[in-house]
Write an enzyme that holds these catalytic residues in place. Structure first.
Site, short mmCIF file in Angstrom:
data_model
loop_
_atom_site.label_atom_id
_atom_site.label_comp_id
_atom_site.label_asym_id
_atom_site.label_seq_id
_atom_site.Cartn_x
_atom_site.Cartn_y
_atom_site.Cartn_z
N HIS A 66 1.06 -1.33 0.07
CA HIS A 66 0.05 -0.05 0.04
C HIS A 66 0.81 1.35 0.06
O HIS A 66 0.42 2.40 0.27
CB HIS A 66 -0.80 0.00 1.43
CG HIS A 66 -1.82 -1.14 1.23
ND1 HIS A 66 -2.35 -1.72 2.45
CD2 HIS A 66 -2.28 -1.84 0.37
CE1 HIS A 66 -3.31 -2.61 2.14
NE2 HIS A 66 -3.39 -2.68 0.73
N LYS A 96 7.48 -4.45 -10.11
CA LYS A 96 7.15 -4.41 -11.57
C LYS A 96 6.99 -2.81 -11.67
O LYS A 96 7.57 -2.04 -12.60
CB LYS A 96 6.34 -5.27 -12.15
CG LYS A 96 6.33 -5.43 -13.46
CD LYS A 96 4.92 -6.44 -13.87
CE LYS A 96 5.60 -8.27 -13.46
NZ LYS A 96 4.62 -8.82 -13.93
N ASP A 101 8.29 2.80 -12.82
CA ASP A 101 7.72 4.26 -12.60
C ASP A 101 6.14 4.32 -12.76
O ASP A 101 5.50 5.40 -13.31
CB ASP A 101 8.37 5.35 -13.08
CG ASP A 101 9.82 5.61 -12.45
OD1 ASP A 101 9.89 5.44 -11.23
OD2 ASP A 101 10.69 6.12 -13.32
N LYS A 108 -2.66 -9.04 -6.64
CA LYS A 108 -2.89 -10.14 -7.62
C LYS A 108 -4.14 -10.72 -7.26
O LYS A 108 -4.40 -10.71 -6.11
CB LYS A 108 -1.72 -11.23 -7.95
CG LYS A 108 -1.65 -11.79 -9.12
CD LYS A 108 -1.04 -11.11 -10.23
CE LYS A 108 -1.18 -11.66 -11.45
NZ LYS A 108 -0.52 -10.91 -12.40
#
Ligand code: NAD
Length: 475
Positions: A66, A96, A101, A108
Site C-alpha cells: 500500500h 514491477k 515508475d 494479484k
C-alpha cells in the site's frame, strides 16, 4: 514450503531474490521487511450454481503493498491457483510497478478454476460473484485496487467486472477506472491487448542492442536474424512472437500445451499462419512443413538464440535447465524459472531478462488506460488535428522558401498527428527503454550484482524504500 520442480515455493523464490538484492541496498531491516511482506491477503469461498449443482469456488485477492495506491495486478483463472502463487505474483507486481515508475502498489487475484471446464455463461456468473466479493470487502475501486487480465482472463472478464462494479457504485463517475484491460467500447485503451508482448520485444531489443553484452554471448547486436523459440501462444506469447517476427527474428519453435512444432528449415514460422492452423485443426501439431514435438516441454531445449517462456511459472527447473541451449532467456511469463534454474543459468553465463521488468508492458499500458478513464477522454483527441495543421503550415513554409514541393503522399506522412494507439505505443516504448537503462546501469555498478534480475530488484527496492522514507514512517 516447497512445491513441484523446486525446493522453494513460488513465493519463497520471490523472497529469495528480494533478500539477495536487499543485502546490496543496505536499508535497515525494518524497512526492508515492510517492503517485502504482503500487506493484505483475502482468501474467499463463494457458491455458484453450475448445471443445477452448487460449486464452492476458492478465490483470492492479495494486495502486496500500500505504499502507493491504488494497488494493481491481474486476475488469473487456473486450477493451479493457491495463496502462495497469488502472494508471489502480487509481490512481483509491486516491484514491477516501481521499476516502471507506474505509481501503484502491487496486487494479484486468482480464481481456482480451469476456464475450459465452464461455459461462457457459467464463467460470467463466477466472475460477477468474485467481483461482488471484492466490492463487499472494499478490495476493488479506481482509488483502491484495480485488477487487469492475466492467465485465463481477458477483456471479456474485465467488462463483466466493470459492469458489476458500476451496478454497485452508480454514483462513481470514475468507475471505469476500477479495472483495466477492458474492451475499447467499455473504456479500454488501444494497444493494451498487445502491450505485454510488445513490451517483451522492446525489452529484449534493448538488451540485444548492446554490442558488449552480445559479444560476451558470442552474438551480433540486434534482433534481426536471431532464432527464437516461444512457449505459450496466448495473449503474451502470441504478441511477443508476432513482434519478434516483425523485427526480423526467426521464430523456429512454438509450443502449446498439446505439443510443439519446430521449423527444420530455420527460416522461421509465420506466426499468424500457425495460429490460424491451430484454430482450424484444434492443435498446433501437424503444421505443414514443421517437425512435431510431441512432448511440448522439449521445445524449451531447442537450439536457439532467444527462448521466450510465455505460458506459466516454474517450467524451467533443476532437471531441464542444464539442457537449455538458448543464450538469452526472455521471461515473458511470470516466474518461469525456479531459483535452481536461475542459479544454473547465472553460472553458465546465460542471460536472463527477468519477468519483473520484461513483462511490465501490460501494467504500464494499464496505467495509461486508468489515466484515460480518470480523465474521461481518449488520448490524442484534443491535439491530433492541431499538430496536423501545424506540421502542414511548417511544410508549406519550407516549400515556399525552397521552391520545392513534396508529393501528397509525403505530406500526408509528415503531417500525421498521433492518435491514441500511437501515443500508447510510444509511451510503452519510452517506459521499457528508460527502465532498461536503470537496470543495466545498476547491473554494471554493483560488483556483487551478477545478474539482471538482482539488478531489477535493487532498482525496485530503492524506489519503494524512497516512497516509504518520504512518507516519514521510517527514521
Ligand atoms: P493466456 O491464458 O492468454 O495464454 C497462456 C497460453 O499458454 C495459453 O495459450 C495456454 O494454452 C498456453 N499453455 C498453458 N500451459 C502450457 C504448457 N505447458 N506449454 C505450452 N503452452 C502452455 O495467458 P497470458 O495472459 O498470455 O499470460 C501468460 C503469462 O504471462 C502468465 O505467466 C502471466 O502471468 C504473464 N503475464 C501476462 C500479462 C498480460 O497482460 N496478460 C502481463 C504480465 C504477465
Amino acid at each position: 514450503m516447497s512445491s513441484n520442480n523446486s525446493g522453494f515455493s513460488f513465493y519463497e523464490s520471490v523472497e529469495r531474490i528480494f533478500d539477495k538484492a536487499a543485502a546490496i541496498t543496505k536499508h535497515p531491516a525494518g524497512l526492508l521487511k515492510q517492503i517485502r511482506v504482503c500487506n493484505s491477503v483475502y482468501k474467499m469461498h463463494f457458491p455458484v450454481k453450475i448445471d443445477g449443482e452448487v460449486q464452492v469456488i476458492e478465490a483470492y485477492r492479495v494486495q502486496h503493498s500500500h505504499h502507493k495506491t491504488p494497488c494493481k495486478g491481474g486476475i488469473r483463472y487456473s486450477s493451479a491457483v493457491d495463496q502462495d502463487e497469488v502472494m508471489a505474483l502480487a509481490s512481483l507486481m509491486t516491484y514491477k510497478c516501481a521499476i516502471m515508475d507506474v505509481p501503484f502498489g502491487g496486487a494479484k487475484g486468482g480464481i481456482k478454476i480451469s476456464p475450459r471446464d465452464y461455459t461462457p455463461d457459467q464463467l460470467e456468473r463466477i466472475t460477477r460473484r468474485y467481483a461482488t466479493e471484492l466490492i463487499k470487502k472494499n478490495f476493488i475501486g479506481p482509488a483502491v485496487d484495480v485488477p487487469a487480465p492475466d492467465y485465463g482472463t481477458g477483456p471479456r472478464e474485465m467488462a463483466w467486472i466493470l459492469d458489476t462494479y458500476v451496478t454497485f457504485n452508480p454514483q462513481n463517475i470514475d468507475a471505469a477506472g476500477c479495472v483495466t484491460g477492458k474492451p475499447i467500447t467499455q473504456g479500454g485503451v488501444r494497444g493494451r491487448t498487445e502491450a505485454t508482448g510488445r513490451g517483451v520485444f522492446f525489452g529484449t531489443r534493448e538488451f540485444c542492442n548492446n554490442a558488449d553484452d552480445m559479444k560476451a554471448l558470442g552474438l551480433t547486436p540486434g534482433i534481426a536474424g536471431k532464432t527464437v523459440v516461444v512457449q505459450g501462444l496466448g495473449n503474451v506469447g502470441y504478441h511477443a512472437a508476432y513482434f519478434f517476427q516483425q523485427g526480423g527474428a526467426k521464430i523456429i519453435g512454438l509450443a502449446e500445451y498439446e505439443g510443439a512444432i519446430y521449423d527444420p528449415t530455420g527460416k522461421g514460422f509465420d506466426v499468424d499462419d500457425v495460429v490460424r492452423h491451430r484454430k482450424e485443426t484444434g492443435s498446433i501439431l501437424n503444421y505443414p512443413g514443421a517437425t512435431n514435438i510431441v512432448k511440448s516441454s522439449d521445445a524449451l531445449e531447442l537450439e536457439c538464440d532467444i527462448l521466450i517462456p510465455a505460458a506459466l511459472e516454474r517450467v524451467i527447473h533443476a532437471e531441464n535447465a542444464p539442457r537449455v541451449k538458448a543464450k538469452i532467456i526472455a521471461e515473458a511469463a511470470n516466474g518461469p524459472l525456479t531459483p535452481e534454474a536461475d542459479d544454473i543459468f547465472n553460472e553458465k553465463g546465460i542471460i536472463v531478462i527477468p519477468d519483473v521488468y520484461l513483462n511490465a508492458g501490460g501494467v504500464t499500458v494499464s496505467y495509461f488506460e486508468w489515466i484515460k478513464n480518470l480523465s474521461h477522454i481518449r488520448f490524442g483527441r484534443m491535439d491530433k488535428r492541431y499538430h496536423e495543421y501545424s506540421y502542414r503550415n511548417m511544410i508549406e513554409t519550407v516549400e515556399k522558401m525552397t521552391g520545392k514541393n513534396l508529393s501528397e503522399r509525403e505530406i500526408a506522412m509528415l503531417t500525421r498527428g498521433a492518435d491514441e494507439e500511437d501515443i500508447v505505443n510510444s509511451g510503452l516504448e519510452e517506459s521499457m527503454v528508460s527502465a532498461f537503462v536503470g537496470i543495466h546501469e545498476t547491473w554494471k555498478k554493483h560488483e556483487q550484482c551478477k545478474d539482471l534480475r538482482t539488478a531489477a530488484f535493487i532498482v525496485a527496492i530503492e524506489k519503494v524504500a524512497t516512497a516509504y522514507l518520504e512518507l516519514g514512517i521510517f527514521p
